[in-house]
Design a protein around this motif. Structure first.
Motif, PDB file in Angstrom:
ATOM      1  N   VAL A  78      -7.411  12.353  -2.959  1.00 39.08           N
ATOM      2  CA  VAL A  78      -7.308  13.216  -4.140  1.00 39.08           C
ATOM      3  C   VAL A  78      -5.856  13.208  -4.605  1.00 39.08           C
ATOM      4  O   VAL A  78      -4.937  12.889  -3.833  1.00 39.08           O
ATOM      5  N   PRO A  79      -5.594  13.564  -5.877  1.00 41.00           N
ATOM      6  CA  PRO A  79      -4.210  13.577  -6.351  1.00 41.00           C
ATOM      7  C   PRO A  79      -3.328  14.496  -5.508  1.00 41.00           C
ATOM      8  O   PRO A  79      -3.730  15.602  -5.144  1.00 41.00           O
ATOM      9  N   GLY A  80      -2.128  14.005  -5.173  1.00 35.34           N
ATOM     10  CA  GLY A  80      -1.182  14.804  -4.415  1.00 35.34           C
ATOM     11  C   GLY A  80      -1.463  14.886  -2.930  1.00 35.34           C
ATOM     12  O   GLY A  80      -0.855  15.710  -2.230  1.00 35.34           O
ATOM     13  N   ASP A  81      -2.358  14.014  -2.419  1.00 40.68           N
ATOM     14  CA  ASP A  81      -2.744  14.128  -1.012  1.00 40.68           C
ATOM     15  C   ASP A  81      -1.586  13.896  -0.047  1.00 40.68           C
ATOM     16  O   ASP A  81      -1.415  14.647   0.930  1.00 40.68           O
ATOM     17  N   ALA A  82      -0.749  12.902  -0.319  1.00 43.98           N
ATOM     18  CA  ALA A  82       0.355  12.603   0.588  1.00 43.98           C
ATOM     19  C   ALA A  82       1.368  13.753   0.626  1.00 43.98           C
ATOM     20  O   ALA A  82       1.838  14.151   1.702  1.00 43.98           O
ATOM     21  N   ALA A  83       1.697  14.290  -0.529  1.00 41.98           N
ATOM     22  CA  ALA A  83       2.637  15.417  -0.573  1.00 41.98           C
ATOM     23  C   ALA A  83       2.082  16.614   0.172  1.00 41.98           C
ATOM     24  O   ALA A  83       2.809  17.307   0.903  1.00 41.98           O
ATOM     25  N   ALA A  84       0.783  16.873   0.010  1.00 38.76           N
ATOM     26  CA  ALA A  84       0.161  17.999   0.705  1.00 38.76           C
ATOM     27  C   ALA A  84       0.175  17.791   2.211  1.00 38.76           C
ATOM     28  O   ALA A  84       0.431  18.728   2.982  1.00 38.76           O
ATOM     29  N   LEU A  85      -0.087  16.560   2.638  1.00 38.71           N
ATOM     30  CA  LEU A  85      -0.076  16.268   4.074  1.00 38.71           C
ATOM     31  C   LEU A  85       1.296  16.524   4.675  1.00 38.71           C
ATOM     32  O   LEU A  85       1.426  17.177   5.720  1.00 38.71           O
ATOM     33  N   TRP A  86       2.331  16.022   4.014  1.00 40.93           N
ATOM     34  CA  TRP A  86       3.663  16.164   4.588  1.00 40.93           C
ATOM     35  C   TRP A  86       4.173  17.597   4.525  1.00 40.93           C
ATOM     36  O   TRP A  86       4.924  18.034   5.399  1.00 40.93           O
ATOM     37  N   ALA A  87       3.751  18.347   3.523  1.00 43.41           N
ATOM     38  CA  ALA A  87       4.113  19.763   3.479  1.00 43.41           C
ATOM     39  C   ALA A  87       3.499  20.496   4.662  1.00 43.41           C
ATOM     40  O   ALA A  87       4.154  21.328   5.316  1.00 43.41           O
ATOM     41  N   ALA A  88       2.229  20.183   4.972  1.00 42.78           N
ATOM     42  CA  ALA A  88       1.567  20.796   6.115  1.00 42.78           C
ATOM     43  C   ALA A  88       2.206  20.348   7.422  1.00 42.78           C
ATOM     44  O   ALA A  88       2.349  21.142   8.371  1.00 42.78           O
ATOM     45  N   PHE A  89       2.598  19.088   7.488  1.00 44.68           N
ATOM     46  CA  PHE A  89       3.269  18.573   8.682  1.00 44.68           C
ATOM     47  C   PHE A  89       4.587  19.295   8.917  1.00 44.68           C
ATOM     48  O   PHE A  89       4.882  19.748  10.030  1.00 44.68           O
ATOM     49  N   ASP A  90       5.401  19.408   7.869  1.00 45.40           N
ATOM     50  CA  ASP A  90       6.700  20.071   8.006  1.00 45.40           C
ATOM     51  C   ASP A  90       6.542  21.524   8.446  1.00 45.40           C
ATOM     52  O   ASP A  90       7.299  22.023   9.290  1.00 45.40           O
ATOM     53  N   GLU A  91       5.537  22.189   7.887  1.00 37.31           N
ATOM     54  CA  GLU A  91       5.287  23.583   8.258  1.00 37.31           C
ATOM     55  C   GLU A  91       4.854  23.693   9.720  1.00 37.31           C
ATOM     56  O   GLU A  91       5.325  24.556  10.462  1.00 37.31           O
ATOM     57  N   GLY A  92       3.964  22.811  10.131  1.00 36.59           N
ATOM     58  CA  GLY A  92       3.500  22.830  11.511  1.00 36.59           C
ATOM     59  C   GLY A  92       4.592  22.492  12.497  1.00 36.59           C
ATOM     60  O   GLY A  92       4.681  23.079  13.584  1.00 36.59           O
ATOM     61  N   LEU A  93       5.453  21.563  12.136  1.00 33.39           N
ATOM     62  CA  LEU A  93       6.559  21.180  13.007  1.00 33.39           C
ATOM     63  C   LEU A  93       7.526  22.339  13.179  1.00 33.39           C
ATOM     64  O   LEU A  93       8.006  22.610  14.294  1.00 33.39           O
ATOM     65  N   ALA A  94       7.796  23.062  12.093  1.00 39.42           N
ATOM     66  CA  ALA A  94       8.682  24.225  12.169  1.00 39.42           C
ATOM     67  C   ALA A  94       8.085  25.304  13.060  1.00 39.42           C
ATOM     68  O   ALA A  94       8.799  25.961  13.837  1.00 39.42           O
ATOM     69  N   ALA A  95       6.766  25.478  12.976  1.00 38.91           N
ATOM     70  CA  ALA A  95       6.099  26.476  13.815  1.00 38.91           C
ATOM     71  C   ALA A  95       6.186  26.114  15.294  1.00 38.91           C
ATOM     72  O   ALA A  95       6.172  27.003  16.158  1.00 38.91           O
ATOM     73  N   GLN A  96       6.291  24.836  15.585  1.00 39.86           N
ATOM     74  CA  GLN A  96       6.446  24.371  16.965  1.00 39.86           C
ATOM     75  C   GLN A  96       7.894  24.466  17.441  1.00 39.86           C
ATOM     76  O   GLN A  96       8.183  24.178  18.594  1.00 39.86           O
ATOM     77  N   GLU A  97       8.777  24.861  16.522  1.00 37.77           N
ATOM     78  CA  GLU A  97      10.216  24.910  16.797  1.00 37.77           C
ATOM     79  C   GLU A  97      10.719  23.555  17.285  1.00 37.77           C
ATOM     80  O   GLU A  97      11.550  23.447  18.187  1.00 37.77           O
ATOM     81  N   ALA A  98      10.176  22.511  16.652  1.00 40.21           N
ATOM     82  CA  ALA A  98      10.549  21.142  17.001  1.00 40.21           C
ATOM     83  C   ALA A  98      11.562  20.610  16.004  1.00 40.21           C
ATOM     84  O   ALA A  98      11.662  21.073  14.868  1.00 40.21           O
ATOM     85  N   GLU A  99      12.318  19.635  16.450  1.00 38.43           N
ATOM     86  CA  GLU A  99      13.315  19.007  15.578  1.00 38.43           C
ATOM     87  C   GLU A  99      12.619  18.314  14.410  1.00 38.43           C
ATOM     88  O   GLU A  99      11.611  17.634  14.603  1.00 38.43           O
ATOM     89  N   PRO A 100      13.104  18.479  13.197  1.00 35.20           N
ATOM     90  CA  PRO A 100      12.483  17.793  12.051  1.00 35.20           C
ATOM     91  C   PRO A 100      12.517  16.285  12.240  1.00 35.20           C
ATOM     92  O   PRO A 100      13.420  15.736  12.861  1.00 35.20           O
ATOM     93  N   GLY A 101      11.531  15.639  11.673  1.00 35.02           N
ATOM     94  CA  GLY A 101      11.505  14.181  11.737  1.00 35.02           C
ATOM     95  C   GLY A 101      10.260  13.669  12.434  1.00 35.02           C
ATOM     96  O   GLY A 101       9.431  14.422  12.946  1.00 35.02           O
TER      97      GLY A 101
END
Length: 256
Positions: free
Chosen positions: A70-93
């Motif tokens: 669907v339109p914007g799928d990649a941006a939505a995926l990475w936004a969710a990834f970044d949010e989940g990574l922050a919740a894990q208190e993990a280093e970005p990347g």
């Protein structure tokens, strides 16, 4: 049982990581020490089960939701990834990206509609292209990109021609990315399963077809998700640092 922490300290994202081959890859990388982002499109319960199974074995994982195709799928995926990574208190990347999500289209060319064609290409080809595009700023030098293709790109199977075309495009992406990202020490490879025991293939419910697929392998059986996951784990590890741009047959010797 895995005896090595090959991926300790690494972060991995597996698209379609909650079921089938993707689930097998998620479990394997987590067992070897990776923090695994388990992407899913629709089946929240399956993603949660996979995350809980990883955690029960002492690993670390989190679910990432984004509908692909669907339109914007990649941006939505990475936004969710970044949010989940922050919740894990993990280093970005990110260290390991596995483009596994996909759908089949078991129809010969005469039965494929334009809507069918657009959907299978949107999910299997367009989505991974832009997922990689957005990943480049997150992927650490020395990282890994692994595209899950299909042995169908090397074996004529007219009954799934449109699906095969999507995977052929993914194979071309592998070669070009390997050339472009080599200076950063990032390897890019394709792993191509054959007939594998997953729910993505509805034809396996037919005993005759199931036997035919099993007989196609020199080992006389269907592949298991773990068979594919073991190969992906190797390609994602340091031992495969000198391999890039490869198409790796993970079919169990189909059509030899």
């Amino acid at each position: 049982m895995t005896t090595t922490q090959r991926h300790a300290g690494r972060t991995a994202l597996i698209t379609g990581g909650s079921r089938g081959i993707g689930r097998g890859i998620s479990l394997r990388l987590a067992r070897e020490g990776a923090l695994v982002a388990v992407h899913y499109g629709h089946d929240h319960a399956a993603a949660e089960r996979t995350v809980k199974e990883i955690e029960a074995e002492g690993g670390r994982a989190f679910a990432v939701h984004a509908e692909l195709g669907v339109p914007g799928d990649a941006a939505a995926l990475w936004a969710a990834f970044d949010e989940g990574l922050a919740a894990q208190e993990a280093e970005p990347g990110l260290d390991i990206l596995v483009n596994n999500a996909g759908i089949t289209l078991p129809r010969p060319i005469a039965q494929v509609t334009e809507e069918d064609y657009d959907r299978v290409f949107a999910i299997n080809t367009k989505a991974p292209f832009f997922i990689v595009q957005h990943a480049l700023e997150r992927l650490r030098d020395g990282g890994r990109i692994i595209n899950i293709s299909s042995v169908a790109t090397r074996v004529p199977l007219p009954a799934i021609v449109a699906y095969t075309m999507t995977k052929g495009a993914l194979d071309a992406l592998t070669l070009n990315l390997a050339k472009e990202l080599g200076p950063r020490g990032i390897t890019v490879n394709t792993v191509a399963p054959g007939f594998t025991e997953t729910e993505i293939n509805p034809t396996l419910a037919n005993p005759r077809i199931r036997q035919m697929y099993s007989d196609a392998s020199v080992f006389g059986r269907l592949g298991a998700p773990a068979d594919i996951a073991d190969i992906v784990s190797f390609v994602a590890g340091d031992d495969a640092r000198w391999m890039t741009g490869h198409w790796i047959d993970a079919s169990g010797g189909v059509q030899l």
